[in-house]
Each structure stands twice: as structure tokens, then as C-alpha cells.
Write an enzyme that holds these catalytic residues in place. Structure first.
Site, short mmCIF file in Angstrom:
data_model
loop_
_atom_site.label_atom_id
_atom_site.label_comp_id
_atom_site.label_asym_id
_atom_site.label_seq_id
_atom_site.Cartn_x
_atom_site.Cartn_y
_atom_site.Cartn_z
N HIS A 1 -50.95 -27.60 -36.18
CA HIS A 1 -50.00 -26.51 -34.98
C HIS A 1 -50.39 -25.29 -34.42
O HIS A 1 -51.64 -24.95 -34.96
CB HIS A 1 -48.30 -25.73 -36.51
CG HIS A 1 -47.49 -25.31 -35.13
ND1 HIS A 1 -47.54 -24.31 -34.86
CD2 HIS A 1 -46.29 -25.63 -34.96
CE1 HIS A 1 -46.59 -24.24 -33.79
NE2 HIS A 1 -45.85 -24.99 -34.63
N ASP B 1 -41.41 -31.32 -37.21
CA ASP B 1 -41.62 -33.04 -36.74
C ASP B 1 -41.88 -33.93 -37.70
O ASP B 1 -41.17 -35.59 -38.05
CB ASP B 1 -42.72 -33.53 -35.32
CG ASP B 1 -42.38 -32.64 -34.38
OD1 ASP B 1 -42.67 -32.34 -33.68
OD2 ASP B 1 -40.64 -32.57 -33.82
#
Ligand code: SDX
Length: 374
Positions: free
Chosen positions: A260, A311
Site C-alpha cells: 500500500h 483487496d
């Protein structure tokens, strides 16, 4: 590359926002000051949608009014249903979503009005109709009859109903609702920043959300939840997972669902989503993906010190719920329309055209030769 270029705007603060706060240092995320995980425990998605759009949690009268408005706008025009029926069956549902929102913009009687009040009304119409458009395509491409939205179902229940013709048990709906809350908003991520950039020229909300959907489709962003499922299908069984992930790392592959830009020691949304992934796997009596999930996660953290993002758990959860894999990112869309809309309205309220600079490294200045001399 010269030192003052920050490719990808890495670490650059470009504006202020009141919508949400991403706090990697304490691994937390708040929407308008409320912690996302607390909202998951205490609220339904509609309450959080109201919060993100209207800056505070609704009381029961406000919620009732908001829900009624959303339900009243779920239906599509005959024209839009016809257009969806004529879309190529092999279209990616993200492209269907993008196109449907564009058509909504053509049909909306307030398209040229970007006042705060009109934008709020348009945001609600896009929010209410996009699930219906996606579910219609879901049915059409399977050769099934379209199922029209029902007004006596919640936002989450209605999406299941329009796709599958029935509403699953309460725990499954709650897990879906939690995923919508966790997907709703995440500050200046690339699709939100795309929406703000489009808005900064004073273009309209339908165009800004169309652009945001196009951005979210990318596998480095929302498209990752679909790619996670493709990865798990390739691994197939838990006993293959260790070899598969070590191979992937050896080949320097990007492992979808991990890493991320902002969170560097774990995405604050993962613990909550992982918990609900486990609940759904238990109900569906299929722990295969959970076992693969845990093995891959352990290796990624141990060998690369790279953690899962939101996700990673949502992919297998949506699979266990029965959704087609290419519908995972569209589910992200129907939730994130709330965050995108809030940012579009915030950009309008304190706008400055977004126009960065580039450092030129092309040809030096040169004379133009006539065609017969070239
Ligand atoms: C979302 O921004 C948001 O808030 C987005 C989001 C939201 O709610 O809106 O949170 C939703 O988009 C989550 C991210 C979903 N994407 C993926 O799962 C795709 C896989 N992830 C990577 O592509 C990557 O982690 C990014 C794109 C998400 C972030 O990458 P950065 O910040 O640009 O960092 P990078 O790609 O430069 O990686 C730094 C290093 C690199 O190694 P080196 O070249 O320095 O040796 O870490 C490695 C990368 O190779 N790395 C990975 C990796 N992620 C980073 N290596 C393998 N697999 C990965 N997933």
C-alpha cells in the site's frame, strides 16, 4: 531524474480534506472522525453513506429520509436498460459501470448545475442507480431476465436480490455490508484524486465519477481484488501455496492484494474484513481460500515485510458469496461512489485548478525544415 521530482506524487500533500483520515502510524482510518471499524460494528452501510456525504451520522428520521430517497432512485430509465442490453456480453463490468454513469449524465436534468444542492441530488441518483445497472448486466450476460430493484430491501440486500433473485442469510448480508463500509472512502487514493482533478476544471460530477471508475479498474488499485481471486485459483489448493508464493517472489512478481502507498505495516481495514471473510467461509463450509490466504500472507510478511491490503480478504469473500470474479471491483465502485461524491463536493467548495509541472527532457529547440527538405 532530478531530485525534486516526486514520481507518483509520493509523499506529497496537495490539499486539505475533512472526509477521512488515514493514520498509518496507528494503523487507523476515520470517516468524519469515526473509526471505520467502530462504524462496521455499530452501523449499516446506509448510515455510513449518509455520514460521508452529510458530514455526520444520521438520526433515525434523517436515515429514514435518506433511505427512502435512495430507494426511490434505484430504477433506471427504459433507455438505459436498453443500452445495457446492447452492450457486448464480454464487456468488463467496470466498463459497463463507467458507461452507465456516463449515460446517467446524459439523462440527468441537472447535469449542468454544479451547485452543492444539485451535486448532492446527483450524487444520490448515481449512488442509487449504479447497483441496478450492474445487476442488470450481471443477469443479461447470463441470459437471465433482469430483476428490478425492490424498495423494501436495504442497499446490500437489494444488490443480492437483483443479481441472484434472493437475499442470503443475515450474516452474509452483514459481511457484505461491512465490506461496503470498509470500501467507502480512503482519502486521496488515485481514483478519488482523479475525481478531484476532473472536478478542478469545474466539470460535472457524472464525468468525475466516470473517470474515477476508469481509474479504480486498474490492478494496482481496485482491480486488485479481482486479481487476488485469479491468484488463488492458480494456487488451487493450500498445499500448493508455499511453493507458489516463493516462486512468485523469486520471479519478482507483484503479488496482488499486498502492499500500500500509505500503510506500510498493514492496512487498518484488513483485520475487520479478515474476520468477516472467516465468518463467510465458516457458513459456506469452505476453508480452502482461508488456508491459502494465511500461508501467502505469512510468507509476504516474513520474506518481504509487505502486508495485505483491503483487496486481499474481500476477493475470496465475494467469491464465497457467489459473485463472478469480474464483479468484485464493481462492488468496490457501488461503495466508493459515496467517498468520490464527498470529495467532488469538497473540491467544488474550495476549488483550485489542479495543474502540476513537468521537468522537460526532450529535444533541444530546433528549426522546422520544409517538407521537401526532410
Ligand atoms: C487499493 O491508495 C489507496 O488508499 C488505495 C486503496 C483505497 O482504499 O482506495 O487502499 C485501495 O488500491 C489498495 C492497493 C491494491 N493494489 C494491489 O494490491 C496491487 C499490488 N500492490 C502493489 O502494486 C503496490 O503495493 C502498490 C501499487 C499498492 C503501492 O505501491 P507503491 O507505494 O508505489 O510502492 P512500490 O510499488 O514502489 O513498491 C515499493 C517496493 C518495491 O520493491 P523495490 O522495487 O523497492 O525492490 O515494494 C515492492 C515493490 O516491488 N512491492 C511489492 C508489492 N508491493 C510493493 N512486491 C511484490 N508484491 C507487492 N504487492
Amino acid at each position: 531524474m532530478s531530485e525534486d521530482i516526486k514520481k507518483g506524487l509520493l509523499g506529497i500533500v496537495v490539499d486539505e480534506t475533512e472526509v477521512s483520515k488515514v493514520m498509518p502510524e496507528i494503523n487507523s482510518l476515520t470517516y468524519r472522525g469515526y473509526a471505520a471499524q467502530d462504524l462496521c460494528a455499530a452501523c449499516r452501510f446506509e448510515e455510513v453513506a449518509y455520514l460521508i456525504l452529510n458530514k455526520d451520522l444520521p438520526n433515525s428520521i434523517q436515515l429514514k429520509k435518506f433511505e427512502k430517497e435512495e430507494k426511490d432512485h434505484r430504477e433506471l430509465s427504459k433507455n438505459l436498460y436498453e443500452i445495457i442490453k446492447h452492450m457486448p456480453k464480454k464487456s468488463h463490468p467496470m466498463d459497463v459501470a463507467r458507461t452507465a454513469v456516463s449515460v446517467m449524465g446524459l439523462e440527468d436534468k441537472e447535469t449542468s448545475n454544479s451547485s452543492p444542492e444539485a451535486n448532492m441530488r446527483k450524487a444520490l441518483r448515481i449512488f442509487a442507480k449504479t447497483p441496478t445497472a450492474l445487476a442488470a448486466f450481471y443477469r443479461i450476460r447470463k441470459g437471465k431476465k433482469i430483476i428490478k430493484p425492490k424498495k423494501d430491501l436495504t442497499f446490500a440486500e437489494n444488490f443480492f436480490y437483483m443479481c441472484f433473485g434472493k437475499v442470503p442469510q443475515r450474516e452474509i448480508v452483514k459481511a457484505f455490508d461491512v465490506s461496503l463500509i470498509l470500501y467507502a472512502e480512503h482519502s486521496f487514493n488515485v481514483s478519488t484524486f482523479t475525481a478531484r482533478t476532473i472536478t478542478s476544471s469545474l466539470s460535472d460530477i457524472h464525468g468525475a465519477i466516470t473517470g474515477a471508475i476508469a481509474s479504480l479498474k486498474g490492478p494496482l488499485h481496485g482491480g486488485a481484488n479481482e486479481e487476488v481471486m485469479h491468484m488463488m485459483r492458480k494456487i488451487k489448493k493450500p498445499e500448493n501455496a508455499l511453493k507458489w508464493i516463493n516462486n512468485a517472489l523469486k520471479n519478482k512478481e507483484v503479488v496482488m492484494g499486498f502492499g500500500h502507498r500509505v500503510y506500510k505495516s498493514g492496512d487498518s481495514r484488513v483485520p475487520t474484513m479478515r474476520e468477516y471473510f472467516g465468518k463467510v467461509a465458516k457458513i459456506k463450509k469452505d476453508r480452502t481460500f482461508e488456508k491459502i490466504y494465511d500461508i501467502v500472507e505469512k510468507v509476504m510478511i516474513k520474506k518481504k515485510n509487505i502486508y495485505p491490503n483491503v483487496d486481499y480478504p474481500t476477493g475470496p469473500t465475494y467469491h464465497l458469496m457467489g459473485f463472478d470474479t469480474d464483479f468484485f471491483t464493481p462492488i468496490f465502485v457501488i461503495s466508493r461512489i459515496t467517498g468520490w461524491s464527498a470529495h467532488i463536493m469538497e473540491q467544488h467548495a474550495a476549488n483550485k485548478l489542479i495543474r502540476p509541472l513537468a521537468s522537460y527532457k526532450g529535444n533541444k529547440h530546433r528549426k522546422v525544415m520544409q517538407l521537401n527538405q526532410r
